[in-house]
Design an enzyme around this catalytic site. Structure first.
Site, mmCIF file in Angstrom:
data_model
loop_
_atom_site.group_PDB
_atom_site.id
_atom_site.type_symbol
_atom_site.label_atom_id
_atom_site.label_comp_id
_atom_site.label_asym_id
_atom_site.label_seq_id
_atom_site.Cartn_x
_atom_site.Cartn_y
_atom_site.Cartn_z
ATOM 1 N N TYR A 120 -4.128 -1.807 10.247
ATOM 2 C CA TYR A 120 -3.896 -2.575 9.172
ATOM 3 C C TYR A 120 -2.995 -1.749 8.318
ATOM 4 O O TYR A 120 -1.860 -2.457 7.777
ATOM 5 C CB TYR A 120 -5.046 -1.980 7.980
ATOM 6 C CG TYR A 120 -5.160 -2.257 6.626
ATOM 7 C CD1 TYR A 120 -4.547 -3.481 5.732
ATOM 8 C CD2 TYR A 120 -4.928 -0.486 5.938
ATOM 9 C CE1 TYR A 120 -3.802 -3.488 4.563
ATOM 10 C CE2 TYR A 120 -4.424 -1.146 4.780
ATOM 11 C CZ TYR A 120 -4.318 -2.401 3.860
ATOM 12 O OH TYR A 120 -3.971 -2.608 2.696
ATOM 13 N N HIS A 121 -2.671 -0.791 7.620
ATOM 14 C CA HIS A 121 -1.324 -0.361 7.335
ATOM 15 C C HIS A 121 0.033 -0.401 8.383
ATOM 16 O O HIS A 121 1.362 -0.867 7.246
ATOM 17 C CB HIS A 121 -1.258 1.493 7.341
ATOM 18 C CG HIS A 121 -2.414 1.539 5.895
ATOM 19 N ND1 HIS A 121 -3.538 2.044 6.969
ATOM 20 C CD2 HIS A 121 -2.020 2.025 5.385
ATOM 21 C CE1 HIS A 121 -4.227 3.059 5.284
ATOM 22 N NE2 HIS A 121 -2.747 2.687 4.651
ATOM 23 N N LYS B 35 1.285 -3.923 6.989
ATOM 24 C CA LYS B 35 1.629 -3.428 5.309
ATOM 25 C C LYS B 35 3.474 -3.077 5.705
ATOM 26 O O LYS B 35 4.352 -3.459 4.953
ATOM 27 C CB LYS B 35 1.352 -2.840 4.918
ATOM 28 C CG LYS B 35 -0.314 -3.245 4.854
ATOM 29 C CD LYS B 35 -0.451 -4.424 3.513
ATOM 30 C CE LYS B 35 -1.364 -5.195 2.463
ATOM 31 N NZ LYS B 35 -1.459 -5.936 1.809
ATOM 32 N N THR C 9 0.915 -0.413 -0.221
ATOM 33 C CA THR C 9 0.258 0.643 -0.388
ATOM 34 C C THR C 9 0.832 1.432 0.236
ATOM 35 O O THR C 9 2.006 0.862 0.509
ATOM 36 C CB THR C 9 -1.060 0.030 1.750
ATOM 37 O OG1 THR C 9 -1.597 1.660 0.987
ATOM 38 C CG2 THR C 9 -0.065 0.211 2.461
ATOM 39 N N SER D 275 -2.684 2.961 10.713
ATOM 40 C CA SER D 275 -3.864 2.235 10.906
ATOM 41 C C SER D 275 -3.054 0.875 11.509
ATOM 42 O O SER D 275 -1.512 1.064 10.666
ATOM 43 C CB SER D 275 -4.897 2.273 9.723
ATOM 44 O OG SER D 275 -4.537 1.152 9.409
#
Ligand code: NAD
Ligand code: USQ
Length: 408
Positions: free
Chosen positions: A200-201, A204, A156, A198
């Site tokens: 989620y990020h 990554k 991302t 976040s």
């Protein structure tokens, strides 16, 4: 019905992890249509999350069995499917690599929503366990199998953070100059420092270190695609039969901003801009996503190369400008709502994407025709919309307010 087989350089066996998802399904169809042999691995967790959230794709997506059967009828191409959890079923994953002997693995199989990852400690822990274990299992299994598999991962743009002090974000690596003990000035390239917004990020950014390590230690061939926000829903292949339709997320957790704005305007719900809408983000249309994966597969790194990182985006936009554009196009009303996220209220964003352009990407930019197409899809399926699922209710901290328009 094979539309593009004349472009095929060499037929490959490709496993698509997460091939039932929003990006994975159209990519699987595209690669199959190009003449590659495609095998999907997916544990259908995204469909189960829909059950958990009591939210559904706006478009009526078909069960996997129907999807595969219709694709075979339409194209004459058979795709394989294994329902396994790559984060939990390592031995099964390894067995599949041994039996299928793929040339390429495309890895989409992660929990990809930032708001979902911030909902509660349970959701944070699930996202970390699923994403980091899943990616590590894939890398470990490739090494364990002894096969020379090219891994193409969907990362991302969010790994960089979105504020860059006026500098264009490079493709993965930052040029730095250090002063040695003897006073000599030496140029180096390092992984761009991460700045996740976040949980989620953050997973990554951890994936990046796993790639760096397995590439350095085991010479795995890895391409990491730092993708921007995907918009649109249809691709050439998903349009071939209504039962091949792609998912269209619009709910407060999984709906991404531009598709949400278009859907909101289409069903007469206010366009929900978080804060002032001063945030600038990178975007890519789903048709370009599938083309970029094709290009990444055609241009693998050599075993001695470092992890190859491409910025997979075609343009940047300020959220408020997108809201105004959608409002002008549709007559939809804009609501400036409380921002449920902890993020900079305003930022500039300049991104290099020279690598994909040099490999032949001809970017689809945000033109009215495509915006109109998404609006028409949203109107066509507006009877399936559940308005109560539209507001973004997941907050980044306990003190924040959800993004609900006043009229609600
Ligand atoms: P999605 O949730 O629609 O698809 C992910 C798929 O992976 C789902 O079908 C899910 O069931 C599957 N999956 C998840 N965990 C799994 C596991 N442990 N084992 C097996 N299958 C599993 O998401 P998407 O929008 O298609 O995104 C795909 C990838 O692209 C993600 O990694 C995401 O981070 C990245 N990405 C997406 C966007 C976007 O705007 N959608 C933008 C940038 C990057
Ligand atoms: N936003 C609004 N109104 C809304 C929804 C979002 O103003 O109704 C704002 C958000 O506050 C944020 C921006 O729009 O500033 C983008 O939000 P988003 O939900 O579209 O995107 P994001 O959470 O960043 O995540 C999505 C995908 C993720 C991917 C990422 C790419 O879900 O998988 O990694 O885009 S990027 O943003 O480049 O990091």
């Amino acid at each position: 019905m094979n539309l593009e087989s004349n472009h095929l350089q060499s037929k490959k066996k490709i496993i698509v992890l997460g091939g039932d998802g929003f990006c994975g399904w159209p990519t699987s169809l595209h690669l199959s249509n190009l003449g590659h042999e495609v095998i999907i691995i997916d544990n259908l967790s995204r469909r189960n999350i829909d059950n958990e959230l009591e939210a559904e794709s706006l478009t009526p997506i078909q069960p996997m069995g129907t999807r595969l059967k219709v694709w075979e009828d339409v194209s004459g191409q058979k795709m394989g499917f294994y329902n396994i959890d790559i984060a939990e079923e390592y031995d099964h994953l390894l067995e599949i690599l041994h039996s299928e002997q793929p040339d390429v693995i495309v890895h989409f199989a992660e929990q990809r929503s930032a708001p979902y990852s911030m909902k509660s400690p349970k959701h944070k822990r699930y996202t970390v366990n699923n994403n980091i274990n899943g990616t590590h299992n894939v890398l470990c299994a490739i090494e364990d199998s002894g096969l020379d598999i090219h891994l193409v991962h969907l990362g991302t743009m969010g790994v960089y953070g979105y504020g860059t002090a006026g500098m264009e974000i490079p493709e993965g690596y930052l040029d730095i100059e250090v002063t040695t003990d003897s006073g000599e000035r030496v140029q180096q390239q390092i992984l761009y420092p991460t700045n996740p917004g976040s949980i989620y990020h953050m997973t990554k950014t951890q994936d990046q270190l796993l790639f760096h390590y397995y590439n350095k230690n085991d010479n795995l061939r890895i391409t990491d695609l730092h993708q921007g926000i995907v918009w649109g829903t249809n691709t050439i292949e998903t349009k071939m039969d209504e039962r091949l339709i792609n998912r269209f997320d619009y709910d407060g957790d999984y709906g991404t901003v531009l598709n949400r704005f278009l859907m909101q305007a289409a069903v007469g719900y206010p366009i929900t801009v978080h804060g002032t809408g001063g945030q600038t983000r990178a975007f890519i249309h789903i048709q370009d996503t599938v083309r970029c994966i094709e290009l990444a597969i055609e241009n693998p790194p050599a075993r001695e190369d470092r992890v190859m990182i491409f910025n997979q985006m075609t343009e940047t936009h300020r959220i408020n400008d997108l809201a105004k554009l959608v409002s002008e196009l549709t007559g939809g009303e804009i609501a400036y709502v409380s921002n449920p996220r902890k993020e900079a209220a305003e930022n500039d964003l300049h991104v290099k994407n020279d690598l994909f352009l040099s490999k032949g990407l001809n970017p689809t930019t945000l033109d009215n025709g495509l915006l109109q197409e998404v609006t028409e899809i949203a109107q066509k399926y507006s009877h399936r919309a559940d308005y109560s699922k539209i507001p973004a209710k997941s907050t980044w901290t306990k003190e924040q307010q959800p993004g609900i328009p006043d009229a609600e």
